[in-house]
Scaffold this motif. Structure first.
Motif, PDB file in Angstrom:
ATOM      1  N   GLY A  25       0.836  -1.164  -0.029  1.00 35.20           N
ATOM      2  CA  GLY A  25      -0.070   0.179   0.118  1.00 35.20           C
ATOM      3  C   GLY A  25       0.708   1.228  -0.099  1.00 35.20           C
ATOM      4  O   GLY A  25       0.379   2.338  -0.636  1.00 35.20           O
ATOM      5  N   ILE A  26       1.797   1.386   0.652  1.00 35.57           N
ATOM      6  CA  ILE A  26       2.778   2.476   0.597  1.00 35.57           C
ATOM      7  C   ILE A  26       3.435   2.774  -0.601  1.00 35.57           C
ATOM      8  O   ILE A  26       3.415   3.800  -1.174  1.00 35.57           O
ATOM      9  CB  ILE A  26       3.828   2.098   1.661  1.00 35.57           C
ATOM     10  N   LEU A  27       3.825   1.570  -1.495  1.00 36.60           N
ATOM     11  CA  LEU A  27       4.345   1.753  -2.689  1.00 36.60           C
ATOM     12  C   LEU A  27       3.129   2.026  -3.927  1.00 36.60           C
ATOM     13  O   LEU A  27       3.549   3.036  -4.474  1.00 36.60           O
ATOM     14  CB  LEU A  27       4.890   0.266  -3.203  1.00 36.60           C
ATOM     15  N   TYR A  28       2.051   1.579  -3.620  1.00 37.70           N
ATOM     16  CA  TYR A  28       0.929   2.345  -4.308  1.00 37.70           C
ATOM     17  C   TYR A  28       0.717   3.763  -4.097  1.00 37.70           C
ATOM     18  O   TYR A  28       0.639   4.537  -5.077  1.00 37.70           O
ATOM     19  CB  TYR A  28      -0.173   1.328  -3.942  1.00 37.70           C
ATOM     20  N   THR A  29       0.692   4.112  -2.899  1.00 41.26           N
ATOM     21  CA  THR A  29       0.455   5.489  -2.518  1.00 41.26           C
ATOM     22  C   THR A  29       1.710   6.529  -3.166  1.00 41.26           C
ATOM     23  O   THR A  29       1.268   7.554  -3.598  1.00 41.26           O
ATOM     24  CB  THR A  29       0.458   5.622  -0.844  1.00 41.26           C
ATOM     25  N   LEU A  30       2.687   6.060  -3.156  1.00 42.32           N
ATOM     26  CA  LEU A  30       3.921   6.579  -3.694  1.00 42.32           C
ATOM     27  C   LEU A  30       3.730   6.861  -5.278  1.00 42.32           C
ATOM     28  O   LEU A  30       3.932   7.802  -5.647  1.00 42.32           O
ATOM     29  CB  LEU A  30       5.257   6.270  -3.215  1.00 42.32           C
ATOM     30  N   ALA A  31       3.206   5.677  -5.792  1.00 41.51           N
ATOM     31  CA  ALA A  31       3.157   5.748  -7.068  1.00 41.51           C
ATOM     32  C   ALA A  31       1.918   6.717  -7.537  1.00 41.51           C
ATOM     33  O   ALA A  31       2.038   7.325  -8.545  1.00 41.51           O
ATOM     34  CB  ALA A  31       2.745   4.423  -7.575  1.00 41.51           C
ATOM     35  N   ALA A  32       1.034   6.708  -6.558  1.00 44.70           N
ATOM     36  CA  ALA A  32      -0.337   7.522  -6.798  1.00 44.70           C
ATOM     37  C   ALA A  32       0.231   9.208  -6.878  1.00 44.70           C
ATOM     38  O   ALA A  32      -0.541   9.937  -7.670  1.00 44.70           O
ATOM     39  CB  ALA A  32      -1.285   7.137  -5.914  1.00 44.70           C
ATOM     40  N   THR A  33       0.936   9.455  -5.831  1.00 42.53           N
ATOM     41  CA  THR A  33       1.567  10.658  -5.614  1.00 42.53           C
ATOM     42  C   THR A  33       2.162  11.262  -6.951  1.00 42.53           C
ATOM     43  O   THR A  33       2.032  12.185  -7.195  1.00 42.53           O
ATOM     44  CB  THR A  33       2.369  10.673  -4.455  1.00 42.53           C
ATOM     45  N   ILE A  34       3.088  10.584  -7.533  1.00 39.50           N
ATOM     46  CA  ILE A  34       3.920  10.703  -8.511  1.00 39.50           C
ATOM     47  C   ILE A  34       2.993  10.826  -9.848  1.00 39.50           C
ATOM     48  O   ILE A  34       3.186  11.923 -10.450  1.00 39.50           O
ATOM     49  CB  ILE A  34       4.982   9.561  -8.821  1.00 39.50           C
ATOM     50  N   LEU A  35       1.987  10.023 -10.029  1.00 37.03           N
ATOM     51  CA  LEU A  35       1.159  10.159 -11.151  1.00 37.03           C
ATOM     52  C   LEU A  35       0.123  11.466 -11.135  1.00 37.03           C
ATOM     53  O   LEU A  35      -0.174  11.932 -12.065  1.00 37.03           O
ATOM     54  CB  LEU A  35       0.267   8.874 -11.263  1.00 37.03           C
ATOM     55  N   ALA A  36      -0.421  11.516  -9.797  1.00 39.12           N
ATOM     56  CA  ALA A  36      -1.319  12.800  -9.642  1.00 39.12           C
ATOM     57  C   ALA A  36      -0.606  14.104 -10.114  1.00 39.12           C
ATOM     58  O   ALA A  36      -1.030  14.817 -10.684  1.00 39.12           O
ATOM     59  CB  ALA A  36      -1.736  12.894  -8.338  1.00 39.12           C
ATOM     60  N   GLY A  37       0.702  13.939  -9.758  1.00 35.31           N
ATOM     61  CA  GLY A  37       1.624  15.284  -9.992  1.00 35.31           C
ATOM     62  C   GLY A  37       1.786  15.455 -11.756  1.00 35.31           C
ATOM     63  O   GLY A  37       2.180  16.734 -12.240  1.00 35.31           O
ATOM     64  N   ARG A  38       1.630  14.316 -12.545  1.00 37.17           N
ATOM     65  CA  ARG A  38       1.501  14.689 -13.858  1.00 37.17           C
ATOM     66  C   ARG A  38       0.252  14.817 -14.524  1.00 37.17           C
ATOM     67  O   ARG A  38       0.160  14.892 -15.847  1.00 37.17           O
ATOM     68  CB  ARG A  38       2.052  13.238 -14.411  1.00 37.17           C
ATOM     69  N   TRP A  39      -0.729  14.762 -13.846  1.00 37.59           N
ATOM     70  CA  TRP A  39      -2.112  15.285 -14.636  1.00 37.59           C
ATOM     71  C   TRP A  39      -2.392  16.663 -14.769  1.00 37.59           C
ATOM     72  O   TRP A  39      -2.680  17.521 -13.743  1.00 37.59           O
ATOM     73  CB  TRP A  39      -3.251  14.343 -13.371  1.00 37.59           C
ATOM     74  N   LYS A  40      -1.675  17.215 -15.699  1.00 38.56           N
ATOM     75  CA  LYS A  40      -1.795  18.613 -16.367  1.00 38.56           C
ATOM     76  C   LYS A  40      -2.545  18.677 -17.382  1.00 38.56           C
ATOM     77  O   LYS A  40      -2.662  17.915 -18.319  1.00 38.56           O
ATOM     78  CB  LYS A  40      -0.557  18.894 -16.067  1.00 38.56           C
ATOM     79  N   SER A  41      -3.187  19.871 -17.358  1.00 36.57           N
ATOM     80  CA  SER A  41      -3.935  19.968 -18.657  1.00 36.57           C
ATOM     81  C   SER A  41      -3.277  21.203 -19.367  1.00 36.57           C
ATOM     82  O   SER A  41      -2.354  21.873 -19.159  1.00 36.57           O
ATOM     83  CB  SER A  41      -5.505  20.790 -18.379  1.00 36.57           C
ATOM     84  N   PHE A 188     -10.555   7.900  -3.454  1.00 38.23           N
ATOM     85  CA  PHE A 188     -10.953   7.591  -4.719  1.00 38.23           C
ATOM     86  C   PHE A 188     -10.518   7.883  -6.151  1.00 38.23           C
ATOM     87  O   PHE A 188      -9.809   7.333  -7.006  1.00 38.23           O
ATOM     88  CB  PHE A 188     -12.572   7.895  -4.902  1.00 38.23           C
ATOM     89  N   LEU A 189     -10.103   9.320  -5.954  1.00 39.22           N
ATOM     90  CA  LEU A 189      -9.439  10.000  -6.984  1.00 39.22           C
ATOM     91  C   LEU A 189      -8.111   9.326  -7.233  1.00 39.22           C
ATOM     92  O   LEU A 189      -7.822   9.054  -8.770  1.00 39.22           O
ATOM     93  CB  LEU A 189      -9.469  11.301  -6.977  1.00 39.22           C
ATOM     94  N   PRO A 190      -7.079   9.120  -6.467  1.00 39.60           N
ATOM     95  CA  PRO A 190      -5.940   8.622  -6.782  1.00 39.60           C
ATOM     96  C   PRO A 190      -5.864   7.232  -7.224  1.00 39.60           C
ATOM     97  O   PRO A 190      -5.202   6.656  -7.977  1.00 39.60           O
ATOM     98  CB  PRO A 190      -5.340   8.581  -5.320  1.00 39.60           C
ATOM     99  N   SER A 191      -7.052   6.431  -6.950  1.00 39.65           N
ATOM    100  CA  SER A 191      -7.131   5.332  -7.378  1.00 39.65           C
ATOM    101  C   SER A 191      -7.371   5.026  -8.775  1.00 39.65           C
ATOM    102  O   SER A 191      -7.239   4.134  -9.527  1.00 39.65           O
ATOM    103  CB  SER A 191      -8.263   4.311  -6.555  1.00 39.65           C
ATOM    104  N   VAL A 192      -8.416   5.903  -9.140  1.00 39.35           N
ATOM    105  CA  VAL A 192      -8.597   5.899 -10.466  1.00 39.35           C
ATOM    106  C   VAL A 192      -7.589   6.547 -11.787  1.00 39.35           C
ATOM    107  O   VAL A 192      -7.124   6.114 -12.449  1.00 39.35           O
ATOM    108  CB  VAL A 192      -9.635   7.066 -10.978  1.00 39.35           C
ATOM    109  N   ILE A 193      -6.570   7.247 -10.843  1.00 38.13           N
ATOM    110  CA  ILE A 193      -5.423   7.861 -11.790  1.00 38.13           C
ATOM    111  C   ILE A 193      -4.580   6.811 -11.941  1.00 38.13           C
ATOM    112  O   ILE A 193      -3.844   6.499 -12.946  1.00 38.13           O
ATOM    113  CB  ILE A 193      -4.663   9.025 -11.073  1.00 38.13           C
ATOM    114  N   VAL A 194      -4.336   5.836 -10.882  1.00 36.90           N
ATOM    115  CA  VAL A 194      -3.258   4.729 -10.960  1.00 36.90           C
ATOM    116  C   VAL A 194      -4.008   3.817 -11.909  1.00 36.90           C
ATOM    117  O   VAL A 194      -3.346   2.982 -12.600  1.00 36.90           O
ATOM    118  CB  VAL A 194      -3.134   4.264  -9.447  1.00 36.90           C
ATOM    119  N   GLY A 195      -5.379   3.467 -11.853  1.00 35.37           N
ATOM    120  CA  GLY A 195      -5.935   2.564 -12.739  1.00 35.37           C
ATOM    121  C   GLY A 195      -5.894   2.826 -13.936  1.00 35.37           C
ATOM    122  O   GLY A 195      -5.540   2.260 -15.036  1.00 35.37           O
TER     123      GLY A 195
END
Length: 376
Positions: A25-41, A188-195
């Motif tokens: 779960g910690i590894l998942y959370t770190l990955a979600a943090t990185i991916l969320a930082g790339r969600w730019k418009s 919820f939002l981070p889980s969708v971004i990772v998915g």
């Protein structure tokens, strides 16, 4: 001695399993943090667009309903826009709120029912008033930025493409609504971004479902979903089956939460979780790794607790920056995570749900029927 050794082994296993899941779960959370930082418009070129009809099924005067509807009126879009709001009961207070909006807003009041899903019945009734080439349906508790329509239209420009939108939470009715919003934004939002990044998720969400009229006709309109609880998911599945692509524009819309008590929050999230579990049992079970902090607490490992808390704090702050606002006081994060885990486990025992004054039994295919035990 043999009995004591067996007890020790059982105890060690009981601690080791949540510890291993916490590490994942910690590894998942770190990955979600990185991916969320790339969600730019990126920029959307201004150009004339086709006529758009926005369908808004309403039910009750929710907090900030007028502000939510007004955000769909105040759009930087070079094209004709109409907003059709639908209610079943002409006396529904939401109808008066919609009629007071200054803009191209019409209200359709129609008691006709076409199945057990009142929202879909509402949409079927509203379609007779829809004239746009682009059909956008969006839940009543959604607010959007001024470039929303432009980005949606650009996303569905390729033939056979429908669009849906990621969303963050906003508390509109006090402390419990902010805790509910935190569950959406931080869980919820981070889980969708990772998915999306892993190809595991194929979301289609009630925040936005947009398509050309001919695409809606291709999937049979709204009638096939009249008895489906997870109508948004079912619409996406039907679009995929018809050879359409579901695309997600790079923007985050806002979901307003109106829960005023722990009981209301629990009912809502248990219904949500049970629906997801019914549609994807193995995927739902695997999402246990999205709860690293409660797992670390169960594993009685202080180092893992500290690591999980730090990772979750980093993710929550990143998501709030992405959403452009603080969802809830960050000190509530541990409480929110523990509550999310309890409701995650609770969904395994749910067989029927409360929804808009009725009680329904869930089927394995996502369809719902009246709970006869409750009715009698």
């Amino acid at each position: 001695m043999a009995a004591r050794s067996t007890v020790d082994r059982v105890t060690m296993t009981a601690l080791l399993l949540p510890q291993c899941l916490a590490v994942a779960g910690i590894l998942y959370t770190l990955a979600a943090t990185i991916l969320a930082g790339r969600w730019k418009s990126g920029p959307i070129p201004p150009e004339n667009g086709p006529p758009v009809t926005i369908l808004k099924p309403l039910h009750g005067a929710e907090p900030l309903l007028a502000e939510n509807l007004r955000s769909f009126v105040e759009q930087d879009y070079r094209g004709a826009v109409e907003i059709v709001c639908g209610v079943h009961d002409p006396a529904d207070p939401a109808a008066a709120v919609a009629r007071a909006i200054d803009g191209p807003v019409r209200v359709r009041a129609d008691r006709a029912r076409h199945g057990s899903n009142g929202k879909i019945s509402n949409l079927i009734n509203m379609m007779s008033d829809a004239s746009g080439d682009i059909i956008i349906l969006s839940d009543s508790d959604i607010a959007v930025p001024p470039d929303y329509i432009s980005r949606i239209v650009a996303t569905i420009a390729p033939a056979g493409t429908i669009a849906t939108c990621l969303y963050a939470g906003r508390g509109d009715a006090g402390a419990w609504s902010r805790i509910a919003a935190a569950g959406i934004s931080w869980q919820f939002l981070p889980s969708v971004i990772v998915g999306l990044a892993t190809g595991r998720a194929r979301p289609c969400m009630g925040s936005t479902i947009a398509m050309r009229r001919e695409t809606l006709d291709r999937i049979g309109g709204f009638a096939p979903f009249a008895d489906v609880l997870a109508d948004d998911h079912a619409i996406g599945a039907a679009a995929h089956a018809a050879g359409c692509e579901v695309a997600i524009p790079r923007l985050i819309v806002t979901h307003g939460c109106a829960e005023t008590s722990l009981a209301a929050l629990a009912r809502h999230e248990l219904r949500w979780n049970a629906t997801i579990r019914g549609l994807d049992p193995w995927g739902y079970a695997g999402s246990i790794v999205t709860h690293p902090l409660p797992l670390a607490l169960l594993g009685l490992n202080l180092w893992l607790v500290a690591a999980a808390l730090a990772a979750r704090l980093a993710l929550a702050l990143r998501i709030d920056r992405l959403a452009g606002r603080r969802t809830a006081p960050i000190a509530l994060l541990p409480l929110r995570d523990i509550l999310s885990f309890i409701l995650f486990l609770g969904a395994f025992a749910v067989r029927s749900i409360d929804w808009r004054g009725g009680r329904f039994r869930l089927g394995k295919d996502g369809r719902m029927s009246a709970d006869t035990e409750y009715l009698t």
